[in-house]
Design an enzyme around this catalytic site. Structure first.
Site, short mmCIF file in Angstrom:
data_model
loop_
_atom_site.label_atom_id
_atom_site.label_comp_id
_atom_site.label_asym_id
_atom_site.label_seq_id
_atom_site.Cartn_x
_atom_site.Cartn_y
_atom_site.Cartn_z
N GLU A 241 0.95 -1.45 0.40
CA GLU A 241 0.00 0.28 0.09
C GLU A 241 0.58 1.15 0.00
O GLU A 241 1.42 0.78 0.75
CB GLU A 241 -0.84 0.10 1.09
CG GLU A 241 -1.61 -1.32 1.76
CD GLU A 241 -2.75 -1.12 2.97
OE1 GLU A 241 -3.01 -0.54 3.22
OE2 GLU A 241 -3.39 -2.11 2.40
N HIS A 259 -8.18 0.14 2.11
CA HIS A 259 -7.99 0.26 3.18
C HIS A 259 -8.71 1.05 4.28
O HIS A 259 -8.86 1.78 5.15
CB HIS A 259 -6.18 0.31 3.94
CG HIS A 259 -5.69 -0.49 4.48
ND1 HIS A 259 -4.76 -1.02 5.08
CD2 HIS A 259 -6.89 -1.62 6.18
CE1 HIS A 259 -4.75 -2.02 6.91
NE2 HIS A 259 -6.30 -1.72 7.09
C1 GLV Z 1 -7.37 -1.80 10.24
O1 GLV Z 1 -6.77 -2.67 9.17
C2 GLV Z 1 -6.48 -2.66 11.27
O2 GLV Z 1 -5.77 -3.65 11.45
O3 GLV Z 1 -6.88 -2.39 11.89
#
Ligand code: GLV
Length: 294
Positions: A241, A259
């Protein structure tokens, strides 16, 4: 005592830290901090711990996943690590539901068609979607988000649920119409889904990844989508990412989301509170609220 917050964080993070009398710094240099509130894009490794110094007592991750943290290195130095479980379960499960529906109903593909001026009006064969009622949802990783997503899919959509506990992964892959990944990223879950596993899935199946990008071999997934090995995929997380594999960017049958799993206002504020409370609780000698054992 000093608290260092790696990136701007929703309230009440700073308010909670300041109310406890901590001297708070957001961004910049972490050196000299007693407590750290870290986002998942901050790498907490030996080098980071060296930079901060031996007074450091707690690293509170603003996430449930802790793959950005070398937990063993922290523990070896007596630094407590915490995460934000429970408070984000609903948001992540709802996002998984949105991804599943998005992929099954070709929402992004239809949106692209309209915006590109390619829509010629109603016709019976423009896009053929999938009905989910009665279909089998295979959950890989029956933790909090996996269980909650399963509950939503079962009650709201009438899906049949199977899970990788106790079913062996290969059997789940062969049986599920939708495979949803909810495992933490560890050495043993890296590329858990690669070319072999994709080939085991039904040609009409959909893959969802709301866990961590490296759980899926993106190059293998791009191939599988291009060749119709599986029907489609919906991804909230990516191997590097914010870079996304070119073959996924051009795949009509991939739904991509940046995400966003826990990104609701309600959840982000609850995560901010919990992470800050973990810092305060450790620094005031009351112990962590949600420790990570590693
Ligand atoms: C997000 O990706 C988390 O792990 O809280």
């Amino acid at each position: 005592m000093r608290a260092w917050v790696s990136h701007p964080t929703p309230e009440p993070a700073v308010a909670v830290l300041e109310a406890a009398g901590l001297d708070v710094r957001v961004g910049g240099d972490a050196a000299g901090a007693d407590g750290v509130l870290a986002h998942l894009i901050e790498t907490i490794d030996e080098a980071f711990l060296d930079r901060v110094g031996p007074q450091l007592k707690v690293v509170a991750n603003f996430a449930v996943g802790t793959n950005n943290i070398d937990v063993a290195a922290c523990q070896a130095r007596g630094v407590v690590v915490t995460n934000t479980p429970d408070v984000l379960t609903t948001a992540v499960a709802e996002h998984a539901l949105a991804l599943m529906l998005g992929a099954a109903k070709h929402i992004a593909e239809g949106d692209r068609m309209i915006r590109a001026g390619r829509w010629r009006g109603w016709s019976e064969n423009q896009i053929q979607a999938v009905e989910l009622r009665g279909k089998t949802l295979g959950i890989v990783g029956m933790g909090r988000t996996g269980q909650e997503f399963a509950r939503m899919a079962e009650t709201a959509l009438g899906m049949r649920i199977i899970s990788s506990r106790p079913l062996p992964l290969d059997e789940l892959l062969a049986e599920a119409d939708v495979v949803s990944l909810h495992v933490p990223l560890r050495p043993e879950t890296t590329h858990l889904i690669g070319a072999r596993e994709l080939a085991l899935m039904k040609p009409k199946a959909i893959l969802l990844n709301i866990a961590r990008g490296p759980v899926v071999d993106e190059a293998a997934l791009a191939e599988a989508l291009a060749h119709g090995t599986i029907r489609g995929a919906a991804l909230d997380v990516f191997e590097q990412e914010p870079r996304v594999h070119q073959g996924l960017l051009t795949a009509e049958n991939a739904v991509l989301s940046p995400h966003l799993g826990s990104a609701t206002a309600e959840t982000r504020s609850a995560m901010a509170r919990l992470a800050a409370e973990n810092v305060v609780s450790v620094l005031l000698g009351r112990g962590p609220k949600t420790p990570v054992s590693g």
